[in-house]
Design a protein around this motif. Sequence first.
Motif, PDB file in Angstrom:
ATOM      1  N   GLU A  12       0.826  -1.215   0.000  1.00  0.00           N
ATOM      2  CA  GLU A  12       0.000   0.000   0.000  1.00  0.00           C
ATOM      3  C   GLU A  12       0.855   1.258   0.000  1.00  0.00           C
ATOM      4  N   SER A  13       1.966   1.241   0.725  1.00  0.00           N
ATOM      5  CA  SER A  13       2.861   2.403   0.759  1.00  0.00           C
ATOM      6  C   SER A  13       3.484   2.653  -0.606  1.00  0.00           C
ATOM      7  N   LEU A  14       3.849   1.597  -1.322  1.00  0.00           N
ATOM      8  CA  LEU A  14       4.423   1.755  -2.652  1.00  0.00           C
ATOM      9  C   LEU A  14       3.402   2.338  -3.618  1.00  0.00           C
ATOM     10  N   VAL A  15       2.159   1.865  -3.539  1.00  0.00           N
ATOM     11  CA  VAL A  15       1.098   2.401  -4.387  1.00  0.00           C
ATOM     12  C   VAL A  15       0.895   3.889  -4.109  1.00  0.00           C
ATOM     13  N   ALA A  16       0.922   4.266  -2.841  1.00  0.00           N
ATOM     14  CA  ALA A  16       0.727   5.668  -2.466  1.00  0.00           C
ATOM     15  C   ALA A  16       1.874   6.550  -2.978  1.00  0.00           C
ATOM     16  N   LEU A  17       3.085   6.021  -3.016  1.00  0.00           N
ATOM     17  CA  LEU A  17       4.240   6.790  -3.477  1.00  0.00           C
ATOM     18  C   LEU A  17       4.337   6.878  -4.991  1.00  0.00           C
ATOM     19  N   ALA A  18       3.864   5.860  -5.678  1.00  0.00           N
ATOM     20  CA  ALA A  18       4.048   5.765  -7.127  1.00  0.00           C
ATOM     21  C   ALA A  18       3.327   6.885  -7.863  1.00  0.00           C
ATOM     22  N   SER A  19       3.998   7.382  -8.902  1.00  0.00           N
ATOM     23  CA  SER A  19       3.417   8.471  -9.684  1.00  0.00           C
ATOM     24  C   SER A  19       2.375   7.978 -10.678  1.00  0.00           C
ATOM     25  N   ASP A  20       2.288   6.668 -10.875  1.00  0.00           N
ATOM     26  CA  ASP A  20       1.236   6.092 -11.715  1.00  0.00           C
ATOM     27  C   ASP A  20       0.874   4.720 -11.171  1.00  0.00           C
ATOM     28  N   ASP A  21      -0.085   4.062 -11.813  1.00  0.00           N
ATOM     29  CA  ASP A  21      -0.575   2.781 -11.310  1.00  0.00           C
ATOM     30  C   ASP A  21       0.510   1.715 -11.326  1.00  0.00           C
ATOM     31  N   ILE A  22       0.599   0.967 -10.233  1.00  0.00           N
ATOM     32  CA  ILE A  22       1.512  -0.165 -10.183  1.00  0.00           C
ATOM     33  C   ILE A  22       0.829  -1.328  -9.463  1.00  0.00           C
ATOM     34  N   ASP A  23       1.252  -2.523  -9.810  1.00  0.00           N
ATOM     35  CA  ASP A  23       0.841  -3.712  -9.089  1.00  0.00           C
ATOM     36  C   ASP A  23       1.947  -3.983  -8.079  1.00  0.00           C
ATOM     37  N   ALA A  24       1.865  -3.344  -6.933  1.00  0.00           N
ATOM     38  CA  ALA A  24       2.937  -3.380  -5.939  1.00  0.00           C
ATOM     39  C   ALA A  24       3.202  -4.790  -5.412  1.00  0.00           C
ATOM     40  N   GLU A  25       2.162  -5.565  -5.213  1.00  0.00           N
ATOM     41  CA  GLU A  25       2.362  -6.923  -4.721  1.00  0.00           C
ATOM     42  C   GLU A  25       3.164  -7.750  -5.723  1.00  0.00           C
ATOM     43  N   ARG A  26       2.845  -7.609  -6.981  1.00  0.00           N
ATOM     44  CA  ARG A  26       3.593  -8.337  -8.016  1.00  0.00           C
ATOM     45  C   ARG A  26       5.025  -7.825  -8.098  1.00  0.00           C
ATOM     46  N   LEU A  27       5.198  -6.513  -8.018  1.00  0.00           N
ATOM     47  CA  LEU A  27       6.529  -5.917  -8.055  1.00  0.00           C
ATOM     48  C   LEU A  27       7.402  -6.486  -6.937  1.00  0.00           C
ATOM     49  N   ILE A  28       6.854  -6.539  -5.731  1.00  0.00           N
ATOM     50  CA  ILE A  28       7.594  -7.060  -4.573  1.00  0.00           C
ATOM     51  C   ILE A  28       7.922  -8.540  -4.768  1.00  0.00           C
ATOM     52  N   ARG A  29       7.022  -9.265  -5.368  1.00  0.00           N
ATOM     53  CA  ARG A  29       7.210 -10.705  -5.578  1.00  0.00           C
ATOM     54  C   ARG A  29       8.220 -10.983  -6.692  1.00  0.00           C
ATOM     55  N   ASP A  30       8.215 -10.166  -7.765  1.00  0.00           N
ATOM     56  CA  ASP A  30       9.007 -10.468  -8.956  1.00  0.00           C
ATOM     57  C   ASP A  30      10.363  -9.771  -9.033  1.00  0.00           C
ATOM     58  N   ARG A  31      10.588  -8.750  -8.245  1.00  0.00           N
ATOM     59  CA  ARG A  31      11.822  -7.970  -8.325  1.00  0.00           C
ATOM     60  C   ARG A  31      12.457  -7.859  -6.943  1.00  0.00           C
ATOM     61  N   THR A  32      13.700  -7.394  -6.920  1.00  0.00           N
ATOM     62  CA  THR A  32      14.301  -6.973  -5.664  1.00  0.00           C
ATOM     63  C   THR A  32      13.781  -5.563  -5.422  1.00  0.00           C
ATOM     64  N   VAL A  33      13.119  -5.348  -4.314  1.00  0.00           N
ATOM     65  CA  VAL A  33      12.574  -4.026  -3.993  1.00  0.00           C
ATOM     66  C   VAL A  33      13.112  -3.622  -2.629  1.00  0.00           C
ATOM     67  N   ARG A  34      13.734  -2.453  -2.607  1.00  0.00           N
ATOM     68  CA  ARG A  34      14.257  -1.902  -1.361  1.00  0.00           C
ATOM     69  C   ARG A  34      13.457  -0.642  -1.042  1.00  0.00           C
ATOM     70  N   VAL A  35      13.120  -0.458   0.237  1.00  0.00           N
ATOM     71  CA  VAL A  35      12.376   0.715   0.670  1.00  0.00           C
ATOM     72  C   VAL A  35      13.200   1.490   1.683  1.00  0.00           C
ATOM     73  N   ALA A  36      12.967   2.780   1.716  1.00  0.00           N
ATOM     74  CA  ALA A  36      13.586   3.658   2.707  1.00  0.00           C
ATOM     75  C   ALA A  36      12.500   4.080   3.687  1.00  0.00           C
ATOM     76  N   GLU A  37      12.725   3.785   4.953  1.00  0.00           N
ATOM     77  CA  GLU A  37      11.783   4.132   6.009  1.00  0.00           C
ATOM     78  C   GLU A  37      12.305   5.298   6.832  1.00  0.00           C
ATOM     79  N   THR A  38      11.399   6.200   7.143  1.00  0.00           N
ATOM     80  CA  THR A  38      11.697   7.266   8.089  1.00  0.00           C
ATOM     81  C   THR A  38      10.702   7.130   9.235  1.00  0.00           C
ATOM     82  N   ASP A  39      10.752   8.042  10.174  1.00  0.00           N
ATOM     83  CA  ASP A  39       9.798   8.013  11.282  1.00  0.00           C
ATOM     84  C   ASP A  39       8.361   8.137  10.788  1.00  0.00           C
ATOM     85  N   ASP A  40       8.189   8.729   9.588  1.00  0.00           N
ATOM     86  CA  ASP A  40       6.853   8.929   9.029  1.00  0.00           C
ATOM     87  C   ASP A  40       6.381   7.777   8.148  1.00  0.00           C
TER      88      ASP A  40
END
Length: 126
Positions: A12-40
């Motif tokens: 859900e966080s990836l979808v909210a950040l993305a500038s266009d539509d993405i299938d975030a669950e598939r992206l996470i499953r099919d690729r190496t995905v790294r996220v940057a977390e802050t306090d927010d």
Amino acid sequence: MNVRDATDDDAESLVALASDDIDAERLIRDRTVRVAETDDGVAGFVAFDTWRGAVHVTRFDGESDVVGELLSEPRSFAAGESLPVEVVVPDGDEAFHEVLVDAGFEDEGEGPAFNGEETRRFRCRP
């Protein structure tokens, strides 16, 4: 900022950040995905995969400074494999062009068109 592997809980966080539509669950499953977390929460992500002799950044989004730092993830992986890193972005997206150049990527010129949209190809060699 904490950089870590994305999990299904980040979709859900990836979808909210993305500038266009993405299938975030598939992206996470099919690729190496790294996220940057802050306090927010999740402030940016980068997705990459390896094929045809290069590490390809397939998706990224978030705050420019965060994306700039996240680009070190595929670069680090690529250096260990002695491979270049390639990124294709929409032509005219000056903010991300600047982020890529600042992160050590070189503008290689025209990239492939996606849905009729012109792109630029950026490459970083190990």
